[in-house]
Design an enzyme around this catalytic site. Structure first.
Site, PDB file in Angstrom:
ATOM      1  N   GLU A   8       0.771  -1.145  -0.173  1.00 14.84           N
ATOM      2  CA  GLU A   8      -0.021  -0.172   0.046  1.00 14.84           C
ATOM      3  C   GLU A   8       0.964   1.357   0.039  1.00 14.84           C
ATOM      4  O   GLU A   8       2.000   1.059   0.598  1.00 14.84           O
ATOM      5  CB  GLU A   8      -0.830   0.050   1.135  1.00 14.84           C
ATOM      6  CG  GLU A   8      -1.836   1.294   1.220  1.00 14.84           C
ATOM      7  CD  GLU A   8      -2.885   1.112   2.263  1.00 14.84           C
ATOM      8  OE1 GLU A   8      -2.835   0.393   3.221  1.00 14.84           O
ATOM      9  OE2 GLU A   8      -3.823   2.128   2.040  1.00 14.84           O
ATOM     10  N   CYS A  44      -6.716   0.998   2.779  1.00 18.90           N
ATOM     11  CA  CYS A  44      -7.577   1.986   2.647  1.00 18.90           C
ATOM     12  C   CYS A  44      -7.579   2.893   1.408  1.00 18.90           C
ATOM     13  O   CYS A  44      -8.418   3.530   1.272  1.00 18.90           O
ATOM     14  CB  CYS A  44      -7.732   2.802   3.861  1.00 18.90           C
ATOM     15  SG  CYS A  44      -8.254   1.972   5.592  1.00 18.90           S
ATOM     16  N   ASN A  90     -12.184  -3.116   0.404  1.00 23.46           N
ATOM     17  CA  ASN A  90     -10.958  -3.512   1.123  1.00 23.46           C
ATOM     18  C   ASN A  90     -11.621  -3.671   2.675  1.00 23.46           C
ATOM     19  O   ASN A  90     -11.910  -4.971   3.012  1.00 23.46           O
ATOM     20  CB  ASN A  90     -10.025  -2.373   1.411  1.00 23.46           C
ATOM     21  CG  ASN A  90      -9.154  -2.451   2.458  1.00 23.46           C
ATOM     22  OD1 ASN A  90      -8.365  -3.386   2.515  1.00 23.46           O
ATOM     23  ND2 ASN A  90      -8.660  -1.680   3.092  1.00 23.46           N
ATOM     24  N   GLU A  91     -11.675  -2.925   3.396  1.00 22.47           N
ATOM     25  CA  GLU A  91     -12.453  -3.199   4.805  1.00 22.47           C
ATOM     26  C   GLU A  91     -13.918  -2.649   5.073  1.00 22.47           C
ATOM     27  O   GLU A  91     -14.026  -1.787   5.622  1.00 22.47           O
ATOM     28  CB  GLU A  91     -11.481  -2.348   5.797  1.00 22.47           C
ATOM     29  CG  GLU A  91     -10.293  -3.338   6.269  1.00 22.47           C
ATOM     30  CD  GLU A  91      -9.231  -2.448   7.321  1.00 22.47           C
ATOM     31  OE1 GLU A  91      -9.729  -1.621   7.569  1.00 22.47           O
ATOM     32  OE2 GLU A  91      -8.621  -3.321   7.760  1.00 22.47           O
TER      33      GLU A  91
HETATM   34  O1  AHR Z   1      -2.426  -1.346   6.807  1.00 21.04           O
HETATM   35  C1  AHR Z   1      -2.818  -0.034   7.134  1.00 21.04           C
HETATM   36  C2  AHR Z   1      -4.112  -0.009   7.052  1.00 21.04           C
HETATM   37  O2  AHR Z   1      -4.917  -0.748   7.835  1.00 21.04           O
HETATM   38  C3  AHR Z   1      -4.810  -0.436   5.757  1.00 21.04           C
HETATM   39  O3  AHR Z   1      -4.748   0.599   4.888  1.00 21.04           O
HETATM   40  C4  AHR Z   1      -6.199  -0.832   6.204  1.00 21.04           C
HETATM   41  O4  AHR Z   1      -6.877  -1.529   5.316  1.00 21.04           O
HETATM   42  C5  AHR Z   1      -6.370  -1.377   7.549  1.00 21.04           C
HETATM   43  O5  AHR Z   1      -6.951  -0.674   8.242  1.00 21.04           O
END
Ligand code: AHR
Length: 666
Positions: A52, A251, A382-383
């Site tokens: 990321e 994220c 993602n989340e």
């Molecule tokens: O790894 C950091 C963040 O943690 C990522 O972007 C997210 O998916 C998680 O909340």
């Protein structure tokens, strides 16, 4: 036996090798592995990496561009640029000045810089880089600029690396001519090593000159690709031998608002046509604001696919499902406006795998890769959590499967490994027959030790599991005081034996986040730390590396008194066989303060060959790696003695040991 042991102990002392032997009665633990009893296939994707663009991992990190805000497209278009008359940063408008000029409506190229020179000897433009620029003595750097001389007589641009007090570290001068935009290129050779160098630009002549895309890259990139990736960082990734590369997050996929979500189509094609986006991590945390954090997308989807290919890893792109980060705005696209999001997923499959006669397949070919990338996986969201996610996931799933039944879809269970949101997501996704569900756990080390049995009781008829983001937090999630210490790494190792013991269910795993710039991070802990010149793997990195380098092909059962080893007297264990290499790998983590002697019986193994122990550890849980001591915690290799079908070894206090045994050829 006693005599043999004594004799061998003397031999050990004489030869300096640390063979450790006990008679059967002396050992603390008798473990058993039936080498002929394969319980499940280990998926080649078992150990992968999660990338990321957080902590300057892409711009300022993996992507080797050294100029920050090269095209003046940041919200404050002069961010990263200063115009001192000397190095005391005092402006002298009588000598010259620079002005941002609006270029038109093209969102990828809104601005350029116009420099007006009255007294060129006293005017300089400086780019500060990403917390400086790392340069090495003797190394060459490619400089390039789009320039357009205007009225007056500007005939040359000089690019010069300087150190923190303005001393020259090498320069090149590029003559310019004509009245239209042209790209000019040259090479700089650094005369000294400096971690915080800057790029100084000066001019010959008076009058106006327009500038855009001012760029500086090391020539020595990964695979020598022009304007490519930082070699030392990719090497650290390659050394992990990852089974997959998940990108671009995290994220960052979601964005704080839908408008600022990651859109892969804006990250492909010529780099100057890629539309810049503010990085969502720029001001996310009050404790680590980085308002100068943007995404140039020089590392875009083509480059991610190429990187995955270089690493021999399956590419695993994750796309927005039409929901912005639920920790921020939680903005949701209405269902009747979801089509473009779904189309992005379908077009991405065409970009990765499509024939070169297709629109997106052609773009891939034009970018230099006519062969398909053979993408097999795609992630939707993602989340995300709640009914909004499930509703949108269903639409993605139906459309993707209709056109590409072989593409495996990764869905998500939200940010937490338990609780209402998690339970709801899992239940719904199980009902929907989801193929692989992503779980995230950012928890204290204790949670990891206790959860080594997490998957033992999971339903084998439900979805497969992707342990997609995890890291033990020494203080608390998102605390700036979290450390990549040995206690956390060892807890992860204990947990990973549980992932491996359940390899019939858990098919993908990755630590997160992957990388952090020592001067530009927002989130800790991170697997790899770097500055502008150096990089190192944390203790957590070496845990990942040991597991991934010894992933094996067949899961075996390792037991103590007929039971899995899941924390009894602080020991955790898993075992695999690698059919291709003809080797056996037994992983034992000892999280306690006492060393243990262990005898491992290898049933049905035949006559064993060489055996080696790879030990990682420290008696102190607080131990860290650092730039000064990058391998303080790193594996030490020792030969092991094999007695018939028995492996006799010790497991030091607070250590992870991988026992590697050559199996007889079959
Ligand atoms: O790894 C950091 C963040 O943690 C990522 O972007 C997210 O998916 C998680 O909340």
């Amino acid at each position: 036996m006693k005599l043999i042991t004594q004799a061998l102990t003397i031999l050990v002392l004489l030869t300096g090798c640390s063979y450790v032997l006990w008679s059967q009665d002396d050992v603390d633990h008798q473990l058993t592995v039936d080498v002929a009893d394969t319980r499940a296939a280990i998926q080649p994707t078992m150990y992968g990496i999660f990338f990321e663009d957080i902590n300057f991992a892409a711009d300022g990190g993996l992507y080797a561009e050294m100029v920050k805000n090269r095209n003046f497209e940041f919200e404050l278009p002069k961010t990263g640029w200063v115009e001192p008359t000397s190095d005391r940063f005092s402006l002298n408008e009588d000598s010259g000045r620079s002005t941002i000029i609006k270029n038109g409506e093209d969102p990828a190229d809104l601005n350029f810089l116009r420099v007006t020179l009255m007294n060129p000897d006293n005017y300089t433009l400086i780019n500060e880089g990403f917390r400086g620029m790392g340069v090495r003595e003797g190394a060459s750097y490619d400089v390039s600029v789009h320039a357009r001389p205007g009225k007056g007589s500007v005939t040359a641009i000089r690019f010069e690396l300087i150190d923190t007090v303005g001393t020259s570290l090498g320069s090149t001068t590029l003559p310019v001519a004509g009245t239209s935009w042209q790209e000019y290129t040259g090479t700089l050779r650094a005369t000294a090593t400096e971690q915080k160098a800057r790029l100084r630009i000066t001019f010959t002549g008076t009058g106006e000159i327009d500038l855009d895309m001012i760029s500086l890259f090391p020539q020595d990139t990964w695979k020598g690709r022009k304007q490519g990736l930082r070699k030392d960082l990719v090497q650290l990734l390659a050394d992990l031998e990852p089974g997959f590369l998940r990108f671009p997050g995290g994220c960052i996929v979601e964005g704080r608002t839908l408008d600022r979500r990651y859109q892969w189509k804006k990250t492909v094609g010529p780099i100057e046509e890629r539309e810049l986006l503010v990085n969502r991590w720029n001001t996310e945390f009050d404790h680590r604001p980085t308002p100068d954090y943007y995404q140039s997308f020089g590392l875009g989807f083509f480059e991610y696919f190429q990187l995955a290919e270089d690493l021999g890893a399956e590419p695993l792109p994750i796309l927005s499902c039409g929901m912005a980060c639920q920790f921020n705005t939680g903005e949701v696209v209405p269902m009747d406006e979801l089509d473009p999001y779904v189309q992005d997923a379908l077009d991405l499959i065409e970009f990765a795998n499509g024939d070169t006669a297709t629109r997106w397949g052609k773009l891939r070919a034009d970018m230099g890769h006519p062969e398909p990338f053979a993408m097999k996986y795609i992630g939707v969201g993602n989340e995300q959590w709640g009914p909004d996610y499930i509703e949108r996931y269903r639409v993605f799933e139906a459309s993707i499967k209709k056109q590409h039944p072989d593409i495996v879809i990764i869905s998500g269970s939200g940010p937490f490994p338990d609780g209402e949101q998690f339970e709801y997501g899992m239940e719904q996704l199980t009902e929907l027959d989801a193929e692989i569900v992503d779980e995230h756990y950012y928890r204290p080390p204790n949670w990891f030790r206790q959860n080594a049995t997490r998957y033992d009781s999971y339903d084998r008829d439900g979805p497969k599991i992707f342990a997609g983001e995890y890291a033990a937090q020494s203080v608390a999630i998102a605390s700036p005081d979290n450390e990549n210490n040995w206690e956390c790494a060892l807890a992860e190792a204990a947990f990973m034996t549980g992932l491996e013991r359940n390899a019939d269910l858990v098919v993908m795993t990755s630590y997160a986040p992957l990388m952090a710039h020592a001067d530009g991070w927002q989130w800790t802990p991170d697997l790899i730390w770097f500055n502008n010149l150096e990089s190192y793997g944390t203790p957590n990195y070496y845990v990942q590396k040991l597991f991934a380098n010894h992933a094996g092909t067949d899961l075996l059962h390792i037991t103590s008194n007929g039971e899995a080893v899941t924390g009894q007297q602080d020991l955790y264990a898993s075992a695999v066989k690698d059919r291709e290499r003809g080797q056996l790998y037994i992983k034992v983590a000892n999280t306690g303060a006492e060393a243990h002697s262990v005898r491992i019986e290898l049933a049905n193994a035949g006559s064993l060959g060489e055996a080696t122990a790879l030990t990682l550890g420290s008696p102190e849980g607080e131990t860290l790696n650092s730039f000064a001591a990058p391998r303080r915690i790193s594996p030490r290799e020792q030969p092991l003695v094999v007695e018939g079908d028995q492996l006799v070894a010790d497991v030091p206090a607070k250590s992870l040991v991988i026992y590697r045994v050559d199996l007889p050829a079959r």
